[in-house]
Design a protein around this motif. Structure first.
Motif, PDB file in Angstrom:
ATOM      1  N   GLU A   4      23.568  44.101  38.293  1.00  0.00           N
ATOM      2  CA  GLU A   4      24.755  44.155  37.444  1.00  0.00           C
ATOM      3  C   GLU A   4      25.614  45.395  37.685  1.00  0.00           C
ATOM      4  O   GLU A   4      26.819  45.398  37.373  1.00  0.00           O
ATOM      5  N   SER A  14      33.643  40.222  31.158  1.00  0.00           N
ATOM      6  CA  SER A  14      32.935  40.304  29.887  1.00  0.00           C
ATOM      7  C   SER A  14      31.432  40.325  30.140  1.00  0.00           C
ATOM      8  O   SER A  14      30.967  40.025  31.249  1.00  0.00           O
ATOM      9  N   ARG A  15      30.679  40.656  29.118  1.00  0.00           N
ATOM     10  CA  ARG A  15      29.222  40.695  29.251  1.00  0.00           C
ATOM     11  C   ARG A  15      28.683  39.318  29.649  1.00  0.00           C
ATOM     12  O   ARG A  15      27.781  39.212  30.486  1.00  0.00           O
ATOM     13  N   ARG A  16      29.228  38.265  29.053  1.00  0.00           N
ATOM     14  CA  ARG A  16      28.780  36.909  29.378  1.00  0.00           C
ATOM     15  C   ARG A  16      29.096  36.565  30.831  1.00  0.00           C
ATOM     16  O   ARG A  16      28.264  35.976  31.534  1.00  0.00           O
ATOM     17  N   GLU A  17      30.300  36.948  31.287  1.00  0.00           N
ATOM     18  CA  GLU A  17      30.672  36.680  32.681  1.00  0.00           C
ATOM     19  C   GLU A  17      29.787  37.469  33.648  1.00  0.00           C
ATOM     20  O   GLU A  17      29.374  36.942  34.682  1.00  0.00           O
ATOM     21  N   ARG A  18      29.488  38.722  33.303  1.00  0.00           N
ATOM     22  CA  ARG A  18      28.613  39.521  34.162  1.00  0.00           C
ATOM     23  C   ARG A  18      27.244  38.867  34.278  1.00  0.00           C
ATOM     24  O   ARG A  18      26.666  38.787  35.354  1.00  0.00           O
ATOM     25  N   ARG A  19      26.723  38.387  33.152  1.00  0.00           N
ATOM     26  CA  ARG A  19      25.411  37.752  33.173  1.00  0.00           C
ATOM     27  C   ARG A  19      25.409  36.511  34.068  1.00  0.00           C
ATOM     28  O   ARG A  19      24.478  36.291  34.842  1.00  0.00           O
ATOM     29  N   ARG A  20      26.469  35.746  33.992  1.00  0.00           N
ATOM     30  CA  ARG A  20      26.555  34.541  34.814  1.00  0.00           C
ATOM     31  C   ARG A  20      26.568  34.903  36.304  1.00  0.00           C
ATOM     32  O   ARG A  20      25.869  34.287  37.118  1.00  0.00           O
TER      33      ARG A  20
END
Length: 237
Positions: free
Chosen positions: A111, A120-126
């Motif tokens: 990451e 966003s945090r969600r996009e980074r996780r994806r």
């Protein structure tokens, strides 16, 4: 039909270092084109300038003369701040000794480049999960580097290199610290990145087996670029 331009264009590249009053030439008028999706191996004896050339292409060092264009942008004309921003968006790095942060999990290591973006945090996780799935380590994302084998650590490093979808990947002896089986796994993965995903890879290696995986090979000796000598080719095939 308009002629397709190389992704990386290097013209008349020169680099030297100063040791006291002595100027030591490292690269002398290097000219090289690298196509989009090409997997290029750079070989040569120690001190021949391989890593210097790789560092110049990646924007980690400044040339004394000549130009490097990557996707049409003149990297040699950028100042330090501009180079840092350019590297963040265009270059993925794969090192011999992985350069993972031991107190971060595999997920957190991958990451890291994305923390410099506006995702966003969600996009980074994806993005991280996709990268770890690409290197077949989605079931190790919560493991720390010390809990992974050398080959697994290098695959985490590759996931980190590709997670931001860079223009080029630069790899400095990526199999140099691995046993043969792990090295083979890493090289197969780099094959896939180039052949299936169209990634442009520039790899410095001393290992003929690693160089054989590349689409093309150049040989550096005393700062001059050439095709590989027959002795090296006989080791490859």
């Amino acid at each position: 039909m308009k002629e397709k331009m190389p992704l990386v264009e290097i013209k008349g590249l020169c680099k030297s270092y100063r040791r006291g009053n002595q100027v030591i030439p490292v690269l002398e008028g290097i000219t090289l084109n690298i196509e989009e999706g090409e997997f290029l191996a750079l070989m040569g004896p120690s001190g021949s300038g391989k890593s210097t050339l790789l560092n110049l292409i990646a924007g980690l060092d400044h040339a004394d003369g000549g130009t490097i264009l990557v996707a049409g942008e003149d990297v040699t004309s950028l100042n330090e701040a501009e180079l840092a921003a350019w590297r963040a968006g265009n270059v993925g790095f794969i090192f011999q000794f992985y350069n993972l942060i031991p107190v971060l999990t595999a997920f957190e290591n991958v990451e890291l480049p994305l923390l410099l973006t506006n995702l966003s945090r969600r996009e980074r996780r994806r993005h991280v999960e996709t990268a770890l799935q690409l290197v077949s380590l989605q079931d190790r994302m919560d493991h720390y580097p010390g809990q992974l084998s050398g080959g697994q650590q290098q695959r985490v490093a590759i996931a980190r290199a590709v997670v931001s979808d860079p223009t080029i990947l630069v790899a400095d002896e990526p199999t140099g610290d691995l046993d043969r089986a792990s090295a083979e796994d890493v090289l197969k993965l780099m094959d896939r990145l180039s052949d299936d995903l169209g990634k442009t890879i520039i790899m410095v290696t001393h290992d003929p087996r690693a160089a054989r995986r590349a689409h093309s090979m150049k040989f550096l000796d005393k700062g001059v670029l050439a095709d590989a000598p027959e002795t090296t080719l006989s080791e490859l095939f």
